[in-house]
Design a protein around this motif. Structure first.
Motif, PDB file in Angstrom:
ATOM      1  N   THR A   1      47.611  50.403  50.422  1.00 30.34           N
ATOM      2  CA  THR A   1      47.417  52.363  50.757  1.00 30.34           C
ATOM      3  C   THR A   1      46.431  52.614  50.783  1.00 30.34           C
ATOM      4  N   VAL A   2      45.073  52.201  50.124  1.00 30.64           N
ATOM      5  CA  VAL A   2      43.710  52.892  49.906  1.00 30.64           C
ATOM      6  C   VAL A   2      43.284  52.160  50.287  1.00 30.64           C
ATOM      7  N   ARG A   3      41.798  52.419  51.172  1.00 31.06           N
ATOM      8  CA  ARG A   3      40.447  52.703  51.913  1.00 31.06           C
ATOM      9  C   ARG A   3      40.013  52.875  52.668  1.00 31.06           C
ATOM     10  N   CYS A   4      38.313  53.305  52.320  1.00 27.66           N
ATOM     11  CA  CYS A   4      37.535  53.702  52.639  1.00 27.66           C
ATOM     12  C   CYS A   4      36.120  53.050  53.044  1.00 27.66           C
ATOM     13  N   GLY A   5      35.863  52.840  54.060  1.00 26.04           N
ATOM     14  CA  GLY A   5      34.741  51.746  54.887  1.00 26.04           C
ATOM     15  C   GLY A   5      34.942  51.241  54.176  1.00 26.04           C
ATOM     16  N   PRO A   6      33.197  49.878  54.009  1.00 30.69           N
ATOM     17  CA  PRO A   6      33.790  49.386  52.933  1.00 30.69           C
ATOM     18  C   PRO A   6      34.421  47.962  52.139  1.00 30.69           C
ATOM     19  N   GLY A   7      34.829  49.647  51.388  1.00 30.10           N
ATOM     20  CA  GLY A   7      35.403  49.678  50.159  1.00 30.10           C
ATOM     21  C   GLY A   7      37.218  48.344  50.394  1.00 30.10           C
ATOM     22  N   SER A   8      37.528  48.092  49.534  1.00 33.21           N
ATOM     23  CA  SER A   8      38.159  47.162  49.089  1.00 33.21           C
ATOM     24  C   SER A   8      39.466  46.761  47.919  1.00 33.21           C
ATOM     25  N   LEU A   9      40.329  46.444  47.521  1.00 33.36           N
ATOM     26  CA  LEU A   9      40.823  46.448  46.093  1.00 33.36           C
ATOM     27  C   LEU A   9      41.345  44.620  46.817  1.00 33.36           C
ATOM     28  N   ASN A  10      40.740  44.055  45.209  1.00 39.29           N
ATOM     29  CA  ASN A  10      41.709  42.329  44.839  1.00 39.29           C
ATOM     30  C   ASN A  10      42.123  42.695  44.079  1.00 39.29           C
ATOM     31  N   ALA A  11      43.174  42.249  44.078  1.00 36.07           N
ATOM     32  CA  ALA A  11      43.949  42.665  42.256  1.00 36.07           C
ATOM     33  C   ALA A  11      44.185  40.879  41.776  1.00 36.07           C
ATOM     34  N   ILE A  12      43.871  41.059  40.130  1.00 35.10           N
ATOM     35  CA  ILE A  12      43.705  39.880  40.016  1.00 35.10           C
ATOM     36  C   ILE A  12      44.651  39.960  38.546  1.00 35.10           C
ATOM     37  N   LYS A  13      45.589  37.997  38.125  1.00 33.67           N
ATOM     38  CA  LYS A  13      46.693  38.842  37.196  1.00 33.67           C
ATOM     39  C   LYS A  13      45.050  38.229  35.679  1.00 33.67           C
ATOM     40  N   CYS A  14      45.440  39.285  34.704  1.00 35.19           N
ATOM     41  CA  CYS A  14      43.986  38.762  33.425  1.00 35.19           C
ATOM     42  C   CYS A  14      45.129  39.519  32.456  1.00 35.19           C
ATOM     43  N   ASP A  15      45.066  38.951  31.741  1.00 34.20           N
ATOM     44  CA  ASP A  15      44.709  39.684  30.029  1.00 34.20           C
ATOM     45  C   ASP A  15      43.606  39.296  29.508  1.00 34.20           C
ATOM     46  N   VAL A  16      43.166  39.689  29.468  1.00 26.72           N
ATOM     47  CA  VAL A  16      41.065  40.349  28.726  1.00 26.72           C
ATOM     48  C   VAL A  16      41.620  39.461  27.550  1.00 26.72           C
ATOM     49  N   SER A  17      42.737  39.693  25.967  1.00 25.60           N
ATOM     50  CA  SER A  17      42.830  38.245  25.385  1.00 25.60           C
ATOM     51  C   SER A  17      42.696  37.410  25.533  1.00 25.60           C
TER      52      SER A  17
END
Length: 188
Positions: free
Chosen positions: A49-65
């Motif tokens: 749903t969100v976009r702006c110019g060159p911006g992008s969003l990539n989802a990564i499944k990660c538990d930081v622990s």
């Protein structure tokens, strides 16, 4: 924010709350964002749903622990973007575990996420920034008021201790970066 347009950011704990809002705003500013969380459904929805110019969003499944998951996440960022300019360590958790009656398993989970996970992500972010020649990167450690004052409720005392650790770590990271004569900034 114009100087960050087209650059790469990582936001941990990006599936809700502050992390979600930061990831969204970074994309709106035109950044290429990797948002990580143990549950990535909200990040994936946001990326559609969100976009702006060159911006992008990539989802990564990660538990930081989980160090293996963190290392895999940084390998993916390295492979896909080749650099990291901003790291927002937002992932954190709290349980109502008082000091006198709390459970050791919950205490470990809090420490592994709020302290160890933050350290691993910061170490790897600095490593990637330095190897890719980013000397003006920025690492933002989301902390808590309870990292500077004792919580009024016993159910927050252990959580507060983890956030006091974050306060000390921020200064430790800052001093180590200064020793390296690095331009990478760290903010709490």
């Amino acid at each position: 924010m114009e100087k960050w347009r087209g650059r790469t950011a990582l936001v941990t704990g990006a599936s809700s709350g502050i992390g979600y809002a930061v990831a969204k705003r970074f994309v709106e500013y035109g950044m290429n964002v990797f948002g990580c969380s143990r549950n990535i459904q909200n990040i994936e929805e946001l990326s559609r749903t969100v976009r702006c110019g060159p911006g992008s969003l990539n989802a990564i499944k990660c538990d930081v622990s989980n160090e293996d998951e963190v290392l895999a996440m940084f390998a993916k960022i390295r492979e896909e973007r080749g650099r990291l300019d901003v790291c927002v360590n937002n992932a954190g958790l709290s349980y109502g575990e008082p000091l006198l009656s709390g459970t050791t398993d919950k205490w470990r989970e809090i420490l592994n996420t709020n302290v160890i996970g933050l350290c691993i992500c910061t170490r790897e972010a600095v490593k990637l920034m330095r190897e890719s020649g980013v000397d003006n990167g920025h690492i933002i450690q989301l902390n808590s008021l309870f990292g500077h004052t004792i919580a009024p409720r016993s159910t927050l005392h252990f959580y507060g201790a983890s956030k006091y650790a974050v306060t000390a770590l921020i200064e430790g990271f800052r001093r180590e970066l200064r020793e390296l004569k690095s331009g990478i900034r760290i903010t709490g």
